[in-house]
Scaffold this active site. Structure first.
Site, mmCIF file in Angstrom:
data_model
loop_
_atom_site.group_PDB
_atom_site.id
_atom_site.type_symbol
_atom_site.label_atom_id
_atom_site.label_comp_id
_atom_site.label_asym_id
_atom_site.label_seq_id
_atom_site.Cartn_x
_atom_site.Cartn_y
_atom_site.Cartn_z
ATOM 1 N N CYS A 12 10.801 15.114 -4.008
ATOM 2 C CA CYS A 12 11.122 16.096 -4.800
ATOM 3 C C CYS A 12 12.477 16.150 -5.098
ATOM 4 O O CYS A 12 13.262 15.165 -5.257
ATOM 5 C CB CYS A 12 11.256 17.276 -3.769
ATOM 6 S SG CYS A 12 9.878 17.453 -2.812
ATOM 7 N N ARG A 70 11.523 12.692 -11.951
ATOM 8 C CA ARG A 70 11.020 12.452 -10.552
ATOM 9 C C ARG A 70 9.608 12.768 -10.368
ATOM 10 O O ARG A 70 9.052 12.312 -9.197
ATOM 11 C CB ARG A 70 11.883 13.241 -9.633
ATOM 12 C CG ARG A 70 13.420 12.520 -9.553
ATOM 13 C CD ARG A 70 14.507 13.698 -8.748
ATOM 14 N NE ARG A 70 14.205 13.274 -7.449
ATOM 15 C CZ ARG A 70 14.943 12.598 -6.571
ATOM 16 N NH1 ARG A 70 15.885 11.826 -7.261
ATOM 17 N NH2 ARG A 70 14.754 12.444 -5.376
ATOM 18 N N TRP A 129 7.195 17.620 -5.274
ATOM 19 C CA TRP A 129 6.309 16.730 -5.228
ATOM 20 C C TRP A 129 5.598 16.657 -3.964
ATOM 21 O O TRP A 129 6.047 16.317 -2.937
ATOM 22 C CB TRP A 129 6.947 15.159 -5.678
ATOM 23 C CG TRP A 129 5.858 14.164 -5.347
ATOM 24 C CD1 TRP A 129 5.768 13.393 -4.224
ATOM 25 C CD2 TRP A 129 5.158 13.640 -6.444
ATOM 26 N NE1 TRP A 129 4.940 12.490 -4.671
ATOM 27 C CE2 TRP A 129 4.520 12.108 -5.982
ATOM 28 C CE3 TRP A 129 4.988 13.895 -7.717
ATOM 29 C CZ2 TRP A 129 3.624 11.665 -6.582
ATOM 30 C CZ3 TRP A 129 3.908 13.037 -8.588
ATOM 31 C CH2 TRP A 129 3.346 11.875 -7.900
ATOM 32 N N ASN A 168 13.987 18.056 0.286
ATOM 33 C CA ASN A 168 13.484 16.911 -0.211
ATOM 34 C C ASN A 168 13.285 16.077 1.031
ATOM 35 O O ASN A 168 14.150 15.797 2.032
ATOM 36 C CB ASN A 168 14.171 16.351 -1.160
ATOM 37 C CG ASN A 168 13.738 15.013 -1.777
ATOM 38 O OD1 ASN A 168 12.684 14.562 -1.468
ATOM 39 N ND2 ASN A 168 14.564 14.071 -2.161
ATOM 40 N N GLY A 169 11.973 15.483 1.453
ATOM 41 C CA GLY A 169 11.931 14.492 2.447
ATOM 42 C C GLY A 169 10.632 15.145 3.016
ATOM 43 O O GLY A 169 9.715 15.777 2.882
ATOM 44 N N GLU A 221 -2.831 -10.469 -7.168
ATOM 45 C CA GLU A 221 -1.830 -9.310 -7.916
ATOM 46 C C GLU A 221 -0.688 -9.894 -8.376
ATOM 47 O O GLU A 221 -0.200 -9.360 -9.454
ATOM 48 C CB GLU A 221 -1.516 -8.616 -6.416
ATOM 49 C CG GLU A 221 -0.547 -7.484 -6.485
ATOM 50 C CD GLU A 221 -0.804 -6.365 -7.785
ATOM 51 O OE1 GLU A 221 -1.904 -6.179 -8.095
ATOM 52 O OE2 GLU A 221 0.276 -5.684 -7.972
ATOM 53 N N LYS A 275 0.347 -8.840 -12.048
ATOM 54 C CA LYS A 275 1.801 -8.424 -12.463
ATOM 55 C C LYS A 275 2.149 -9.168 -13.798
ATOM 56 O O LYS A 275 2.847 -8.628 -14.832
ATOM 57 C CB LYS A 275 2.745 -8.461 -11.190
ATOM 58 C CG LYS A 275 3.043 -7.624 -10.378
ATOM 59 C CD LYS A 275 3.031 -5.934 -10.407
ATOM 60 C CE LYS A 275 2.071 -5.426 -11.299
ATOM 61 N NZ LYS A 275 1.012 -4.689 -10.240
ATOM 62 N N GLU A 334 0.465 -8.594 -16.948
ATOM 63 C CA GLU A 334 0.616 -7.183 -17.465
ATOM 64 C C GLU A 334 1.951 -7.231 -18.139
ATOM 65 O O GLU A 334 2.118 -6.348 -19.342
ATOM 66 C CB GLU A 334 0.528 -6.261 -16.394
ATOM 67 C CG GLU A 334 -0.695 -5.581 -15.765
ATOM 68 C CD GLU A 334 -0.556 -4.689 -14.961
ATOM 69 O OE1 GLU A 334 -0.078 -4.775 -13.676
ATOM 70 O OE2 GLU A 334 -1.026 -3.691 -15.111
ATOM 71 N N HIS A 393 -12.765 -26.442 -7.718
ATOM 72 C CA HIS A 393 -14.162 -26.177 -8.170
ATOM 73 C C HIS A 393 -14.113 -25.663 -9.565
ATOM 74 O O HIS A 393 -14.746 -24.877 -10.362
ATOM 75 C CB HIS A 393 -14.889 -25.146 -7.434
ATOM 76 C CG HIS A 393 -15.131 -25.431 -5.985
ATOM 77 N ND1 HIS A 393 -16.065 -26.317 -5.833
ATOM 78 C CD2 HIS A 393 -14.074 -25.214 -4.914
ATOM 79 C CE1 HIS A 393 -15.972 -26.518 -4.230
ATOM 80 N NE2 HIS A 393 -14.990 -25.955 -4.045
ATOM 81 N N LYS A 440 -0.555 4.157 -17.851
ATOM 82 C CA LYS A 440 -0.463 4.413 -16.585
ATOM 83 C C LYS A 440 -1.665 4.854 -15.621
ATOM 84 O O LYS A 440 -1.862 4.587 -14.381
ATOM 85 C CB LYS A 440 0.719 5.356 -16.103
ATOM 86 C CG LYS A 440 1.154 5.462 -14.655
ATOM 87 C CD LYS A 440 1.602 4.311 -14.125
ATOM 88 C CE LYS A 440 1.748 4.313 -12.425
ATOM 89 N NZ LYS A 440 1.992 2.970 -12.124
HETATM 90 O O1 M6R Z 1 -4.066 5.076 -10.268
HETATM 91 P P1 M6R Z 1 -4.999 3.862 -9.860
HETATM 92 O O2 M6R Z 1 -4.391 3.156 -8.716
HETATM 93 O O3 M6R Z 1 -6.325 4.098 -9.477
HETATM 94 O O4 M6R Z 1 -4.934 2.789 -11.033
HETATM 95 C C1 M6R Z 1 -5.504 1.634 -10.909
HETATM 96 C C2 M6R Z 1 -5.258 0.669 -11.992
HETATM 97 O O5 M6R Z 1 -5.455 1.038 -13.163
HETATM 98 C C3 M6R Z 1 -3.915 0.126 -11.959
HETATM 99 O O6 M6R Z 1 -3.622 -0.250 -10.627
HETATM 100 C C4 M6R Z 1 -3.467 -0.901 -12.883
HETATM 101 O O7 M6R Z 1 -4.319 -2.036 -12.732
HETATM 102 C C5 M6R Z 1 -2.007 -1.143 -12.912
HETATM 103 N N1 M6R Z 1 -1.628 -1.313 -14.394
HETATM 104 C C6 M6R Z 1 -1.512 -2.415 -12.368
HETATM 105 O O8 M6R Z 1 -0.384 -2.618 -12.296
#
Ligand code: M6R
Length: 609
Positions: A2, A27, A74, A98-99, A482, A486, A489, A505, A604
């Site tokens: 928050c 935020r 939030w 907040n918290g 992952e 990262k 992306e 393989h 996002k």
């Molecule tokens: O909001 P979500 O966790 O459901 O989103 C899933 C994916 O779209 C999300 O994790 C995406 O892969 C990100 N860009 C990863 O960094």
């Protein structure tokens, strides 16, 4: 996460608070409110949704007055609603917070027996009544705050305003940020410096366990014991954009560094050391159903799917339950053999990912109990699921998910412990032991974050490469996926994540001196096998970047670069490795001059198929 704001001075407080709240918008929030003290009146205005809703309300029902507090919420406890929005009131006092108050249920029962009535579902309202109950006993606002914080467990930054002491705002913090400042027209407080910059560049950052008292012309700081603290104000040179990122150049880096706090917040108030149990009040899935669940299904997309894969290793090893993990877009269009007694877990940061939502609906249609692990309170997934475990990460702004992943894994650690205890697979001692291990994680993550200069140096070494291979085994195989995700992306470098044992393989055909191989090599039961894979990589002259257990000197014989990772139980290593890989990807992308927070072609939240 928050945002709180306060002003005591000679100007119109409403506009100062609203402007301040606008600067805290970044935020994230689901509702907002202000309280203004004017003469004999302490008026509150609150509204759900966008800040402009509050602005419209205040325009329709204006508030005079030169002292006030405000809040952007939030949600953590209770859905986004006007009733749950702050400020919360008890008699003549109002409060913003907040918290997370971890022992709020206990305090709530105590206050109910004293006759206090609760209007909201929040943990915050408890604090308002608690203060009122101390003031009823004759204490000043300041003394009531000192007394009340002694009863609280959890984290807070609060600001309190009371009609009995007009013009005074009392503020205190423990575990949540709070900044105060002053100019010729009044005194100000806020969750961070962003809203203060237009008023003053000299601010005081309150420390944990400190109380600030603001009047129109003075600010003072004391400890909880009442002793005065003379803090020299800090000069802030950031512009507003830098201030929103708390001085970090990108949200992604800020969010990576928030992870120790995310772990504490997600664990906060959800365990009981006496019983060695995890306490998940929103789970809404009975112990009987958890005992009955023959199979666990985990469904998600992207980074959340990787968290789900970690969950598979975790649940299978910790509680011996078979787990099936699916990519949501695949699950929804096949014929999953899901049965009524199965437990279905949908993982999502946003709670709005179209495929994950559709998969959860399909699972429900087939009779499974749906549990959501979600960050955004009140999101579609959270509303539609039978039960929820919220990851308390605060808003994740950078498109590349970092802290949400950590929160999701922590949520699963809690769930695995809970299931282990209700199924009597884990006894009290074992439960406590796991809790001890979980509690160590924030410190261990701090330790990894301190290695950032070394990680940056390696990023410089490899940032011009065109292809990367990430290898891991067991519970760190998903972390290889992952780490590669990262990197691709945000740096647009081609990166593949592979199970180390699978390398022979196929992918080994790609390996040459131009392809760095990033390997996750904790000293666990699979260590020797991983080293064998590395020998094969070495034989093809590929540079090896190894993430290895602290004190592992042997690894230097095969790897060009080693990031030592502190010792934790093998099932807890994924979080530590991930943090190092997040930093590695981040610095490579920055070195390549890319827009880290807004990578091309990505959104996002993927709310369409
Ligand atoms: O909001 P979500 O966790 O459901 O989103 C899933 C994916 O779209 C999300 O994790 C995406 O892969 C990100 N860009 C990863 O960094």
């Amino acid at each position: 996460m928050c945002g709180i704001i306060g002003y005591s001075g000679v100007q119109n407080a409403t506009s100062i608070l609203i402007e301040g709240l606008k600067r805290l918008e970044y935020r994230g929030y689901d509702s907002a409110g202000i309280a203004i003290l004017h003469g004999e009146e302490l008026a509150v205005r609150r509204s759900v949704g966008k800040l402009e809703n509050l602005e419209n309300l205040v325009r329709k029902e204006p508030l005079g007055g030169t002292v006030g507090i405000g809040h952007t919420r939030w949600a953590t406890h209770g859905r986004p609603s006007e009733q749950n929005a702050h400020p919360h009131r008890s008699g003549d006092l109002v409060l913003v917070h907040n918290g997370i108050i971890e022992n709020y249920l206990l305090l709530k029962h105590r206050l109910e027996t004293e006759g206090y009535r609760f209007d909201s579902e929040t943990d915050t309202e408890v604090m308002a009544h608690l203060l009122a109950s101390y003031m009823k006993g004759g204490q000043s606002v300041y003394d009531a705050v000192r007394s009340a914080v002694g009863d609280l467990q959890g984290s807070y930054a609060v600001a309190v305003l009371c009609m009995s002491e007009p013009k005074v705002i009392v503020t205190a913090r423990s575990g949540c940020p709070l900044v105060i400042g002053k100019n010729g027209e009044g005194t100000y407080l806020a969750s961070d410096v962003t809203p203060l910059l237009v008023h003053t560049r000299e601010v005081v950052f309150l420390e944990d366990g400190e109380i600030g008292v603001l009047t129109p012309s003075s600010i003072s700081v004391t400890g909880m014991d009442g002793r005065t603290i003379n803090r020299v104000p800090v000069q802030i040179d950031w512009d507003a954009d830098a201030a929103e990122k708390e001085g970090y150049p990108h949200y992604m880096l800020k969010e990576i560094h928030e992870q120790p706090q995310v772990i504490m917040d997600t664990l906060g108030g959800r365990y009981d050391f006496d019983t060695g149990e995890a306490d998940l009040p929103d789970l809404a899935i009975s112990p009987e159903d958890l005992i009955r669940a023959r199979r666990i299904w985990i469904v998600a997309c992207g980074t959340s799917w990787h968290a789900g894969l970690v969950g598979k290793y975790l649940f299978e090893e910790m509680i011996g339950n078979p787990v099936q993990v699916d990519i949501a877009s695949e699950f929804r269009y096949r014929e999953p053999m899901i049965q009524e007694d199965d437990l279905f877990i949908a993982i999502s940061q946003s709670g709005e990912t179209a495929d994950t939502l559709a998969a959860a609906r399909e699972a429900k249609r087939r009779g499974a109990g749906v549990l959501a692990i979600v960050n955004v309170v009140g999101s579609s997934l959270a509303r539609e699921a039978d039960g929820v475990i919220y990851t308390r990460c605060g808003p994740e702004i950078s498109v590349a998910s970092t802290k949400a992943f950590t929160g999701q894994i922590i949520a699963m650690y809690l769930l695995a412990l809970h299931m282990g205890r209700v199924r009597k697979i884990l006894n009290i001692e074992e439960g406590r032991w796991w809790l001890d291990q979980y509690m160590m994680l924030p410190g261990r993550v701090e330790h990894v974050l301190k290695q950032e200069p070394n990680i940056l140096a390696s990023a410089k070494q490899y940032c011009t490469k065109k292809n990367f291979l990430y290898l891991g085994r067991g519970i760190n195989y998903p972390i290889a996926l992952e780490g590669a995700l990262k990197l691709k992306e945000i740096s647009y470098i081609h990166a593949e994540g592979y199970a180390a044992g699978e390398m022979k393989h196929g992918p080994i055909a790609l390996v040459d001196e131009e392809m760095p191989v990033v390997v996750l090599a904790p000293r666990d039961r699979l260590y020797d096998k991983t080293i064998n894979n590395l020998m094969e990589v070495r034989a093809r002259n590929a540079p090896i970047v190894a993430l290895a257990s602290e004190g592992d000197h042997d690894i230097h014989r095969v790897a060009e670069v080693v990031f030592p990772i502190p010792d934790v139980h093998p099932l807890l290593t994924p979080i530590l490795f991930t943090v190092a890989l997040q930093l590695f990807a981040y610095h490579i992308a920055v070195l390549r001059g890319l827009d880290v927070d807004r990578p091309r072609n990505l959104a996002k939240s993927v709310t369409v198929e």
